[in-house]
Design an enzyme around this catalytic site. Structure first.
Site, PDB file in Angstrom:
ATOM      1  N   HIS A 365      37.811  37.134  40.477  1.00 21.00           N
ATOM      2  CA  HIS A 365      38.156  37.034  42.343  1.00 21.00           C
ATOM      3  C   HIS A 365      37.346  37.332  43.024  1.00 21.00           C
ATOM      4  O   HIS A 365      37.241  37.200  44.675  1.00 21.00           O
ATOM      5  CB  HIS A 365      38.929  38.201  41.970  1.00 21.00           C
ATOM      6  CG  HIS A 365      40.344  37.417  43.488  1.00 21.00           C
ATOM      7  ND1 HIS A 365      40.156  36.632  44.421  1.00 21.00           N
ATOM      8  CD2 HIS A 365      40.910  38.521  43.904  1.00 21.00           C
ATOM      9  CE1 HIS A 365      41.860  36.462  44.899  1.00 21.00           C
ATOM     10  NE2 HIS A 365      41.798  37.756  44.164  1.00 21.00           N
ATOM     11  N   ASP A 369      38.467  32.511  45.023  1.00 20.16           N
ATOM     12  CA  ASP A 369      39.810  33.607  45.544  1.00 20.16           C
ATOM     13  C   ASP A 369      41.234  32.402  45.085  1.00 20.16           C
ATOM     14  O   ASP A 369      40.763  31.902  44.074  1.00 20.16           O
ATOM     15  CB  ASP A 369      39.918  32.303  47.472  1.00 20.16           C
ATOM     16  CG  ASP A 369      38.729  32.621  47.934  1.00 20.16           C
ATOM     17  OD1 ASP A 369      38.640  34.994  47.654  1.00 20.16           O
ATOM     18  OD2 ASP A 369      38.693  32.718  48.892  1.00 20.16           O
TER      19      ASP A 369
END
Length: 402
Positions: A365, A369
């Site tokens: 992450h 995204d």
């Protein structure tokens, strides 16, 4: 006298571990004969003899040996021994006279024999245990409190079955895999997103073309080619998933080297399909077969497992329904395939039965995204559910080279 040194299995590898000697000290070996298996942190490799002669081992199994260090000597002047076997005689050992076991007098029978003490009776009555099934160890055969406690089954009381243990040293490869998995958990912001795929369209294609495909190309039309090409397409649409963090920079690749996690005799191995974006269905299936055979036979090299940009892991072959695969550092994404099960789904407002596979994408992450991760997995799903349109350009025979 020839000194055999540890060759370098690949860049960045400074030492190996002697996993197993395939010959014994003093054996005559032939040139190119495999004399040992050595573990690096990426693969298990065979060490061939550099010349013929009698070998003298200079390292023990389990020793960590630096690249370039001497592991054995080979006496190249030694003559090959005759192949005829000489008869061996064994001296017969005299058996030691058996010692008679002293007889123990049986407990004297009396009114106490088989009768529980008050404390023992209370325990046995509470648990509903018959006193006739217990042999008392007290005076004259009386059942003591200790006898009663031992007779009561308990989760904390060891049973009568085997409770042995064994201890095996982890290979260097397995230790490195463990380190990398912990590193991935500790150094990445790993999340997993899930989806489901209707495998019906792929089932239909394989049913119609798999025999013709195998006859012409010599390999099966499996699921891996569909998934690999679906991943290549999704990586084109979402290049962030085909990226890695390098210090304070994001490194994005314009090629797709797809790592395929396979189970080998020495544990998990991840060979790489190079430039998968340039391969056809036949090309992917041929490469998957080649790498799987080399991994199974222990012939896979370090170079063949280095440099992937994205990984596909198929836990479905072992029956896994759903999992959260761990990223293969320094990559930023891994796709988990699972088993295919007939499940009820809704199509055109009606409930129908379809072969469904759950898929999972674990991603870093820090650079990917939620929008990219979910979009990537949806793109994979779309390609797998509409393979003729999205993977074959509406020309099945041309795509399969039939």
């Amino acid at each position: 006298m020839l000194e055999m040194k540890v060759p370098s299995p690949g860049e960045s590898i400074t030492e190996v571990e002697i996993a197993q000697w395939l010959v014994e000290d003093g054996d005559y070996v032939e040139k190119d004969q495999a004399i040992a298996e050595v573990d690096s942190d990426k693969a298990t490799l065979e060490l061939p003899a550099e010349a013929s002669g009698i070998i003298t081992l200079k390292a023990e199994e389990g020793d960590a040996v630096e690249v370039g260090a001497v592991v054995c000597h080979i006496d190249t002047d030694a003559q090959k021994p005759a192949s005829s076997e000489t008869a061996k005689t064994e001296e017969k050992k005299e058996e030691a006279p058996k010692k008679e076991t002293p007889k123990v007098a049986a407990p004297k029978a009396s009114y106490a024999t088989g009768s529980p003490s008050p404390a023992a009776k209370k325990i046995l009555d509470e648990k509903g245990i018959d006193t006739s099934s217990i042999s008392g160890t007290g005076r004259d055969g009386r059942i003591t409190k200790e006898d009663a406690v031992k007779a009561v089954p308990s989760m904390g009381t060891p049973g009568t079955g085997n409770r042995g243990t064994s201890r095996t040293k982890l290979s260097m490869l397995r230790r490195k895999v463990a380190e990398r998995l912990v590193e991935a958990k500790n150094t990445t912001a790993m999340l997993t997103t899930f989806n489901e795929v209707d495998m019906g369209p792929i089932f239909d294609l394989r049913k119609e073309y798999k025999e013709t495909f195998k006859t012409k190309h010599g390999v099966s039309l499996g699921f891996m080619s569909f998934f690999t090409l679906a991943v290549v397409r999704a990586l084109e649409l979402y290049p962030a998933v085909n990226s890695m963090i390098d210090g304070k920079e994001m490194l994005t690749y314009d090629y797709k080297d797809i790592s395929i996690a396979v189970s080998g005799p020495k544990g998990l191995m991840v060979p790489v399909i190079r430039n998968a974006e340039n391969l056809t269905f036949r090309g992917v299936e041929s490469e998957v077969k080649r790498l799987a055979i080399r991994a199974r036979d222990g012939q896979i090299t370090v170079d063949e497992m280095t440099g992937g940009t994205f990984t596909i892991s198929n836990g479905g072959v072992f029956g896994s329904m759903l999992s959260t695969p761990i990223i293969n550092p320094p990559q930023s994404g891994i796709l988990g395939m699972h088993n295919i099960v007939e499940r009820p789904i809704v199509k055109d407002g009606e409930i129908v039965i379809a072969p469904i596979m759950f898929v999972a994408l674990s991603y870093d992450h820090r650079i990917i995204d939620g929008k990219e991760s979910v979009g990537f997995l949806v793109a994979v799903k779309e390609a797998l559910e509409s393979p003729v349109e999205l993977l074959m350009n509406n020309d099945v025979k041309k795509s399969l080279e039939l």
